[in-house]
Motif scaffolding. Sequence first.
Motif, short mmCIF file in Angstrom:
data_model
loop_
_atom_site.label_atom_id
_atom_site.label_comp_id
_atom_site.label_asym_id
_atom_site.label_seq_id
_atom_site.Cartn_x
_atom_site.Cartn_y
_atom_site.Cartn_z
N LYS A 61 0.83 -1.20 0.00
CA LYS A 61 0.00 0.00 0.00
C LYS A 61 0.87 1.26 0.00
O LYS A 61 0.66 2.18 -0.77
CB LYS A 61 -0.87 -0.04 1.27
N GLU A 62 1.87 1.26 0.88
CA GLU A 62 2.75 2.44 0.98
C GLU A 62 3.60 2.61 -0.27
O GLU A 62 3.82 3.74 -0.74
CB GLU A 62 3.65 2.33 2.22
N ALA A 63 4.09 1.50 -0.81
CA ALA A 63 4.96 1.60 -1.99
C ALA A 63 4.16 2.15 -3.18
O ALA A 63 4.62 3.04 -3.90
CB ALA A 63 5.56 0.24 -2.32
N LEU A 64 2.95 1.62 -3.36
CA LEU A 64 2.15 2.07 -4.50
C LEU A 64 1.72 3.53 -4.31
O LEU A 64 1.77 4.33 -5.26
CB LEU A 64 0.93 1.15 -4.68
N SER A 65 1.32 3.88 -3.09
CA SER A 65 0.93 5.27 -2.82
C SER A 65 2.08 6.23 -3.10
O SER A 65 1.90 7.29 -3.71
CB SER A 65 0.50 5.43 -1.35
N GLU A 66 3.25 5.84 -2.65
CA GLU A 66 4.43 6.71 -2.82
C GLU A 66 4.80 6.84 -4.29
O GLU A 66 5.12 7.95 -4.76
CB GLU A 66 5.60 6.12 -2.01
N ALA A 67 4.72 5.74 -5.04
CA ALA A 67 5.05 5.81 -6.48
C ALA A 67 4.04 6.69 -7.21
O ALA A 67 4.40 7.49 -8.09
CB ALA A 67 5.07 4.40 -7.07
N SER A 98 -6.38 -3.61 -2.60
CA SER A 98 -7.83 -3.58 -2.73
C SER A 98 -8.40 -2.16 -2.77
O SER A 98 -9.18 -1.80 -3.65
CB SER A 98 -8.45 -4.37 -1.57
N GLU A 99 -7.97 -1.31 -1.83
CA GLU A 99 -8.63 0.00 -1.69
C GLU A 99 -8.33 0.96 -2.84
O GLU A 99 -9.00 1.99 -2.96
CB GLU A 99 -8.25 0.64 -0.34
N PHE A 100 -7.32 0.64 -3.67
CA PHE A 100 -7.03 1.53 -4.81
C PHE A 100 -8.10 1.41 -5.90
O PHE A 100 -8.26 2.31 -6.71
CB PHE A 100 -5.65 1.23 -5.40
N GLY A 101 -8.78 0.26 -5.93
CA GLY A 101 -9.87 0.08 -6.90
C GLY A 101 -9.42 0.06 -8.35
O GLY A 101 -10.17 0.43 -9.25
N VAL B 203 -13.46 -6.38 -4.98
CA VAL B 203 -14.66 -5.88 -4.33
C VAL B 203 -14.80 -6.61 -2.99
O VAL B 203 -14.71 -7.84 -2.94
CB VAL B 203 -15.91 -6.11 -5.20
N ASP B 204 -14.98 -5.85 -1.93
CA ASP B 204 -15.02 -6.45 -0.60
C ASP B 204 -16.20 -5.87 0.18
O ASP B 204 -16.17 -4.72 0.60
CB ASP B 204 -13.69 -6.14 0.11
N TYR B 205 -17.24 -6.67 0.34
CA TYR B 205 -18.42 -6.22 1.08
C TYR B 205 -18.28 -6.50 2.58
O TYR B 205 -19.24 -6.33 3.34
CB TYR B 205 -19.68 -6.93 0.55
#
Lengths: 349, 349
Positions: A61-67, A98-101, B203-205
């Motif tokens: 999550k951090e690596a992708l956010s930072e990039a 997941s949360e990046f969608g 997708v995560d419900y």
Amino acid sequence: MEQGLGKASIRLKEPVDIIASASVVGTKEGQGPLGALFDIVGKEDHFGAKTWEEAESNLQKEALSEAMKKAGVQAEELRFLYAGDLLGQSIASSFGVSEFGIPLFGLYGACSTCGEALTLGALTIAGGFADMVACVTSSHFASAEREFRFPLEYGNQRPLSASWTVTGSGAFILKRSLDAEGSDGMSRRPRARICGMTVGKIVDYGLKDSMNMGACMAPAAASTLLQHFADWGCGPESYDHIVTGDLGSVGRQALLDILSKKGIDLSEKHLDCGMLIYDAETQDVHAGGSGCGCCAATLSAYLLKQLEEGFWKRILFLPTGALLSKTSYNEGKTVPAICHAIVLEGIGK
Amino acid sequence: MEQGLGKASIRLKEPVDIIASASVVGTKEGQGPLGALFDIVGKEDHFGAKTWEEAESNLQKEALSEAMKKAGVQAEELRFLYAGDLLGQSIASSFGVSEFGIPLFGLYGACSTCGEALTLGALTIAGGFADMVACVTSSHFASAEREFRFPLEYGNQRPLSASWTVTGSGAFILKRSLDAEGSDGMSRRPRARICGMTVGKIVDYGLKDSMNMGACMAPAAASTLLQHFADWGCGPESYDHIVTGDLGSVGRQALLDILSKKGIDLSEKHLDCGMLIYDAETQDVHAGGSGCGCCAATLSAYLLKQLEEGFWKRILFLPTGALLSKTSYNEGKTVPAICHAIVLEGIGK
């Protein structure tokens, strides 16, 4: 129409840019020779999580956010995401991204996954199916030990041939090259360009020692490298460096030996991310670093920096993977391996 | 330049042919409603192996061999292989496809992997990087039970919402369409054509019940389907059938409910491979079949046959996957899901 060369290689007509990347690592990696180069070094190895698996998800999550931050892009601008890790059912990736969608291709190539992700990401762009995609891979020492070997609490002794799974993640933003369609108003210079690749096949020499993965993976690295030289009609002299993912010192020697028998001396050109990321003398890592995060973090922090700053012009990046599981190991199976090769070029200062 | 539509969809300028495919299944699947349509039905479920994992590898081996035989191609002619399964570190694939020696992309999308493989294989061909590739995925009831739930010997009782992992594998040979470059002397008519795809996001419900994976996956199926309709500007009326991978009867109802709230009635058009492959009344499978092999074997044996014989003209194939592991389950995590959509067209009689 085909942009291919030999059976396993592709030379891209239009290279694909790596416009930004980021690396996130744990405490031990932060204390290693590349420590100052990583974007984020964790203060401790939980990365705010309650479980090691969630810690690894947080790395991604951090690596992708930072990039994305470095590239100045939002998740909506990334057409596809290519992600993978070492854990069963790739849960570090699933819960990490997941949360990046972002529409997702989940990959599994063990520690070679970074090469697989860069290959598929670059092909998707070069094929005209996307303008911008992201790739992210990770590993975590503690989640990998639980997944493949022993619980940390068991305190098992490790042979000198064993490697140390890197706690780290590397994320990369790939974009259609500006050369291809002219300027789009973006003044950012890419870190490097992906010019082509050689896709590996599974190589199995029948070795069964999961505590000596370097030896298990060296034949795969040799196979892909020889295929690459044959397909592209080139040799070690074509590259400033040929950089394997995580062979470690034992695997490096095996690779040099195999190639030496083919009349190829790789000793001067060869580097290994697993040997670059730790100081083997002082960090008690035995053969070196390993894991999906090893070559990904090293590529982002060190290899791309060398290309970006013009110290190197052209390297062959060879992430290596050992395709074992604890089930296959316990059932007495061999440790097959795979290695993918990526041709990376700097664009000069 | 981009062949895309909306963010998650691609419409191929030149459709990619599925020139041959094969299905291999176990005894229970052989006794089901599609039993007579599978290419190979095992006499027993070990497929000549000593372990369930090796049995699953043999499923992949036999499926790919049979598909290659039908297509009349050798391994050397297949430029890339896209393979995956449900087991930790995808060992069914690694040990199943190793001996073919084809450059490999290992994939993990749980039971959606067949859709991921067909997508990436088709994009590689459509992008001009290969003329012919293969895709293979598998699952095995016994290896999946051990991997995700309980040892068979434990004899646990299963709730009615649980599905039954299909023992089966499906393999597909994809080739550049003859239309694209004129006849190459091959008189074989393709089984169907891949015209495009919508790549799913996670997708995560927040559901956590691994014994009700249909409910966990239905929101992902709905998400991809709605994205597909939006991107392509189409609706259920554009397809003869919309076929999910392994929602089962519980997941089907959840999908119909979600779509109903969006004003879409899918009840007539919807089929589910997990409900097609078993007779729920007599085969004690509860909600239906599941697994990487469920939709792959059903696609090869039944769906492609309907397209090939002209009974259907156009379907949307929606493999669904639940991205859990036993570790994530035991750590109390949710069951995120993903679903990829593939547009398949027959070419008429």
